[in-house]
Design a protein around this motif. Structure first.
Motif, PDB file in Angstrom:
ATOM      1  N   ASP A 268       0.846  -1.196   0.000  1.00  0.00           N
ATOM      2  CA  ASP A 268       0.000   0.000   0.000  1.00  0.00           C
ATOM      3  C   ASP A 268       0.878   1.242   0.000  1.00  0.00           C
ATOM      4  OD1 ASP A 268      -1.874   1.971   0.260  1.00  0.00           O
ATOM      5  OD2 ASP A 268      -2.726   1.256   2.158  1.00  0.00           O
ATOM      6  N   ARG A 269       1.245   1.692  -1.194  1.00  0.00           N
ATOM      7  CA  ARG A 269       2.151   2.839  -1.304  1.00  0.00           C
ATOM      8  C   ARG A 269       1.488   4.155  -0.909  1.00  0.00           C
ATOM      9  NH1 ARG A 269       6.694   1.328  -4.195  1.00  0.00           N
ATOM     10  NH2 ARG A 269       6.925  -0.924  -3.884  1.00  0.00           N
ATOM     11  N   SER A 270       0.154   4.154  -0.767  1.00  0.00           N
ATOM     12  CA  SER A 270      -0.501   5.375  -0.308  1.00  0.00           C
ATOM     13  C   SER A 270      -0.093   5.726   1.117  1.00  0.00           C
ATOM     14  CB  SER A 270      -2.024   5.237  -0.395  1.00  0.00           C
ATOM     15  OG  SER A 270      -2.511   4.317   0.571  1.00  0.00           O
ATOM     16  N   LEU A 271       0.524   4.762   1.807  1.00  0.00           N
ATOM     17  CA  LEU A 271       1.002   4.990   3.172  1.00  0.00           C
ATOM     18  C   LEU A 271       2.324   5.755   3.215  1.00  0.00           C
ATOM     19  CD1 LEU A 271       0.429   1.501   4.868  1.00  0.00           C
ATOM     20  CD2 LEU A 271      -0.783   3.633   5.365  1.00  0.00           C
ATOM     21  N   MET A 272       2.968   5.964   2.067  1.00  0.00           N
ATOM     22  CA  MET A 272       4.362   6.416   2.062  1.00  0.00           C
ATOM     23  C   MET A 272       4.577   7.716   2.828  1.00  0.00           C
ATOM     24  SD  MET A 272       7.400   5.594   1.231  1.00  0.00           S
ATOM     25  CE  MET A 272       7.264   4.335  -0.062  1.00  0.00           C
ATOM     26  N   SER A 273       3.760   8.708   2.568  1.00  0.00           N
ATOM     27  CA  SER A 273       3.966   9.999   3.239  1.00  0.00           C
ATOM     28  C   SER A 273       3.840   9.856   4.750  1.00  0.00           C
ATOM     29  CB  SER A 273       2.960  11.023   2.714  1.00  0.00           C
ATOM     30  OG  SER A 273       3.121  12.262   3.383  1.00  0.00           O
ATOM     31  N   ASN A 274       2.808   9.160   5.208  1.00  0.00           N
ATOM     32  CA  ASN A 274       2.630   8.974   6.644  1.00  0.00           C
ATOM     33  C   ASN A 274       3.715   8.075   7.225  1.00  0.00           C
ATOM     34  OD1 ASN A 274       0.511   9.701   8.778  1.00  0.00           O
ATOM     35  ND2 ASN A 274       0.891   7.533   9.190  1.00  0.00           N
ATOM     36  N   ALA A 275       4.175   7.103   6.421  1.00  0.00           N
ATOM     37  CA  ALA A 275       5.243   6.212   6.878  1.00  0.00           C
ATOM     38  C   ALA A 275       6.519   6.987   7.169  1.00  0.00           C
ATOM     39  CB  ALA A 275       5.509   5.132   5.823  1.00  0.00           C
ATOM     40  N   VAL A 276       6.839   7.953   6.317  1.00  0.00           N
ATOM     41  CA  VAL A 276       8.034   8.771   6.542  1.00  0.00           C
ATOM     42  C   VAL A 276       7.922   9.502   7.875  1.00  0.00           C
ATOM     43  CG1 VAL A 276       9.291  10.813   5.735  1.00  0.00           C
ATOM     44  CG2 VAL A 276       8.655   9.022   4.119  1.00  0.00           C
ATOM     45  N   GLU A 277       6.743  10.036   8.187  1.00  0.00           N
ATOM     46  CA  GLU A 277       6.567  10.751   9.451  1.00  0.00           C
ATOM     47  C   GLU A 277       6.704   9.811  10.649  1.00  0.00           C
ATOM     48  OE1 GLU A 277       6.437  14.047   9.352  1.00  0.00           O
ATOM     49  OE2 GLU A 277       6.526  13.807   7.173  1.00  0.00           O
ATOM     50  N   GLU A 278       6.145   8.609  10.538  1.00  0.00           N
ATOM     51  CA  GLU A 278       6.243   7.666  11.651  1.00  0.00           C
ATOM     52  C   GLU A 278       7.674   7.175  11.832  1.00  0.00           C
ATOM     53  OE1 GLU A 278       4.949   4.723  14.676  1.00  0.00           O
ATOM     54  OE2 GLU A 278       4.817   6.852  14.183  1.00  0.00           O
ATOM     55  N   LEU A 279       8.390   6.973  10.746  1.00  0.00           N
ATOM     56  CA  LEU A 279       9.794   6.568  10.860  1.00  0.00           C
ATOM     57  C   LEU A 279      10.631   7.684  11.475  1.00  0.00           C
ATOM     58  CD1 LEU A 279      10.082   4.748   7.428  1.00  0.00           C
ATOM     59  CD2 LEU A 279      10.192   3.654   9.681  1.00  0.00           C
ATOM     60  N   LEU A 280      10.322   8.932  11.133  1.00  0.00           N
ATOM     61  CA  LEU A 280      10.994  10.068  11.762  1.00  0.00           C
ATOM     62  C   LEU A 280      10.703  10.105  13.256  1.00  0.00           C
ATOM     63  CD1 LEU A 280      10.259  12.793   9.066  1.00  0.00           C
ATOM     64  CD2 LEU A 280      12.550  12.215   9.886  1.00  0.00           C
ATOM     65  N   ARG A 281       9.468   9.815  13.629  1.00  0.00           N
ATOM     66  CA  ARG A 281       9.103   9.818  15.049  1.00  0.00           C
ATOM     67  C   ARG A 281       9.756   8.677  15.789  1.00  0.00           C
ATOM     68  NH1 ARG A 281       6.526   7.198  18.820  1.00  0.00           N
ATOM     69  NH2 ARG A 281       6.114   5.487  17.381  1.00  0.00           N
ATOM     70  N   TRP A 282       9.692   7.477  15.217  1.00  0.00           N
ATOM     71  CA  TRP A 282      10.115   6.276  15.918  1.00  0.00           C
ATOM     72  C   TRP A 282      11.620   6.267  16.178  1.00  0.00           C
ATOM     73  CZ3 TRP A 282      12.803   1.558  15.219  1.00  0.00           C
ATOM     74  CH2 TRP A 282      12.468   0.542  16.133  1.00  0.00           C
ATOM     75  N   ASP A 283      12.409   6.740  15.216  1.00  0.00           N
ATOM     76  CA  ASP A 283      13.868   6.797  15.377  1.00  0.00           C
ATOM     77  C   ASP A 283      14.357   8.116  14.811  1.00  0.00           C
ATOM     78  OD1 ASP A 283      16.542   6.388  15.694  1.00  0.00           O
ATOM     79  OD2 ASP A 283      16.644   4.511  14.591  1.00  0.00           O
ATOM     80  N   SER A 284      14.371   9.135  15.648  1.00  0.00           N
ATOM     81  CA  SER A 284      14.691  10.489  15.200  1.00  0.00           C
ATOM     82  C   SER A 284      16.116  10.569  14.647  1.00  0.00           C
ATOM     83  CB  SER A 284      14.539  11.470  16.361  1.00  0.00           C
ATOM     84  OG  SER A 284      14.991  12.754  15.984  1.00  0.00           O
ATOM     85  N   PRO A 285      16.307  11.207  13.482  1.00  0.00           N
ATOM     86  CA  PRO A 285      17.660  11.401  12.947  1.00  0.00           C
ATOM     87  C   PRO A 285      18.529  12.274  13.843  1.00  0.00           C
ATOM     88  CG  PRO A 285      15.993  11.777  11.258  1.00  0.00           C
ATOM     89  CD  PRO A 285      15.278  11.700  12.573  1.00  0.00           C
ATOM     90  N   VAL A 286      17.898  13.125  14.641  1.00  0.00           N
ATOM     91  CA  VAL A 286      18.609  14.027  15.554  1.00  0.00           C
ATOM     92  C   VAL A 286      18.415  13.526  16.978  1.00  0.00           C
ATOM     93  CG1 VAL A 286      18.764  16.378  16.431  1.00  0.00           C
ATOM     94  CG2 VAL A 286      18.288  15.985  14.009  1.00  0.00           C
ATOM     95  N   SER A 287      19.519  13.293  17.686  1.00  0.00           N
ATOM     96  CA  SER A 287      19.449  12.772  19.053  1.00  0.00           C
ATOM     97  C   SER A 287      19.380  13.866  20.102  1.00  0.00           C
ATOM     98  CB  SER A 287      20.673  11.889  19.345  1.00  0.00           C
ATOM     99  OG  SER A 287      20.715  10.784  18.476  1.00  0.00           O
TER     100      SER A 287
END
Length: 406
Positions: A268-287
């Protein structure tokens, strides 16, 4: 108001692990007195609402002139007239307002969206280099070179210079932790000399790039100093790739550790935009976000902050605040992620956020399209991370996949 407790001495690795950090702090409160891994006494803000408040509180400023005298030994290059720190990230209004207004013109969502075909082209060119091999280090082969290529093109950095830029930028991402101070000084001098030459070249040969735009603005109304042009060019080069590198590598690792979510996204590629946000939340690039100082006595998260004290912020902890995100340790690509703070908040909200989001969407889609059977090539517990409490950067991400037919 709470009493001032003893300071908790923190280790670098805690900053990317909200659960371990919470255990070390010994409290679920939103703010804590700590000693950072570089030895600087500080307040550490961990609660989601308290981090938002700190990021928008006019009493907390970026300028190091507000720092208490006893903090000076920890400020390093930030206290010098140096290319690394004379940019908008370390500026307060009105200088910040002036600088950001100019630079933000290149990072509007509409202008960034026009880059999508080129970013997609770069992603597939990189995949062409290893997709037939059946294995690769996705940091070295994809997550690192793609953002560097994109931001270099945006700023007009020649292809032949990018390996040097990457080498010295790596030193600077270890500032305050893994990199030696002398190495950081040397890297800063290299960037200053290189950008002095590049800016001079753009005064003669202007192109369709951000450095040329800053030079043109300076020549129009002289509102930018030479140092500001070089320093903001450095900021865009360094910050313009670091968040994206970590989003891509950390995001792929998170999906590999959660195969149900990986398959959900694949189908389900329609999830892509929201997936990016959840991945940013789950493991933040900035510590960790550092270098905020109270220019006057203030109250934050129920704690009394004295004028001159240092305040650091923890985006990973803010993103795992259970009062904001129920069951925060669970990766859920369908989660409503409004309110994560991986890009900050307020006037210093990451100017490159639209670009990082686009690069994440493009790369995750390309990986799903071309790397069938993607799996970690090593046990997850053997992976290592760059020794810094500023960003969460994988050293490498070895994977296997079904070799693509030539």
């Amino acid at each position: 108001m709470t009493e001032r407790p003893e300071r908790v001495v923190l280790k670098t690795e805690l900053f990317a692990d909200p659960e371990a950090l919470r255990a070390a702090l010994g409290s679920d409160g939103p703010i804590h007195r700590v000693v950072l891994p570089d030895g600087m006494p500080s307040w550490l803000v961990t609660g989601n609402e308290a981090v938002k408040q700190a990021l928008s509180d006019p009493a907390l400023v970026r300028g190091v002139d507000a720092a208490a005298p006893e903090l000076r030994p920890y400020l390093g290059l930030a206290s010098d007239d140096f290319v690394l720190t004379r940019h908008m990230l370390f500026a307060d209004p009105p200088d910040h307002t002036r600088l950001r207004k100019l630079v933000s013109q290149a990072f509007t969502p509409r202008r960034i969206e026009r880059l999508r075909p080129r970013v997609d082209e770069i992603a597939h060119e990189l995949l062409d280099g290893f997709a037939a091999k059946g294995g690769a280090d996705l940091v070295e082969s994809l997550a690192l070179p793609l953002p560097i290529a994109v931001i270099s093109e945006l700023l007009g950095v020649p292809v032949e210079d990018r390996e040097y830029f990457e080498r010295y930028a790596e030193i600077l991402t270890g500032a305050n932790s893994s990199s030696d101070f002398e190495d950081i000084v040397g890297a800063g001098r290299w960037f200053d000399e290189y950008l002095t030459e590049l800016v001079s070249r753009r005064r003669v040969e202007q192109g369709d790039d951000m450095i040329s735009a800053m030079v043109a603005a300076q020549e129009r109304d002289d509102r930018l100093t030479d140092l500001e042009v070089r320093s903001n060019s450095f900021l865009l080069l360094a910050a313009g790739f670091e968040t994206s590198v970590n989003l891509i590598a950390n995001g792929i690792l998170a999906l590999l550790r959660h195969p149900d979510q990986l398959e959900d996204l694949r189908s389900d590629r329609s999830l892509m935009s929201n997936a990016v946000e959840e991945l940013l939340r789950w493991d933040s690039p900035v510590s960790g976000i550092t270098y905020r100082f109270a220019r006057e006595d203030t109250v934050l998260g129920g704690a009394a902050i004295a004028a001159g004290e240092h305040v650091a912020l923890s985006p990973p902890s803010a993103n795992h605040d259970s009062s904001k995100f129920p069951d925060p340790a669970r990766l859920d690509l369908r989660r409503r992620t409004n309110g994560h703070l991986s890009f900050g908040h307020g006037i210093h909200f990451c100017i490159g956020a639209p670009l990082a989001r686009l690069e994440g969407e493009v790369v995750f889609a390309a990986v799903l399209d071309r790397l069938a059977g993607l799996a970690l090539a090593v046990p997850v517990e053997t992976l290592t991370w760059k020794e810094t409490f500023l960003v969460h950067r994988l050293d490498s991400l070895p994977v296997t996949f079904e070799p693509e037919a030539s």
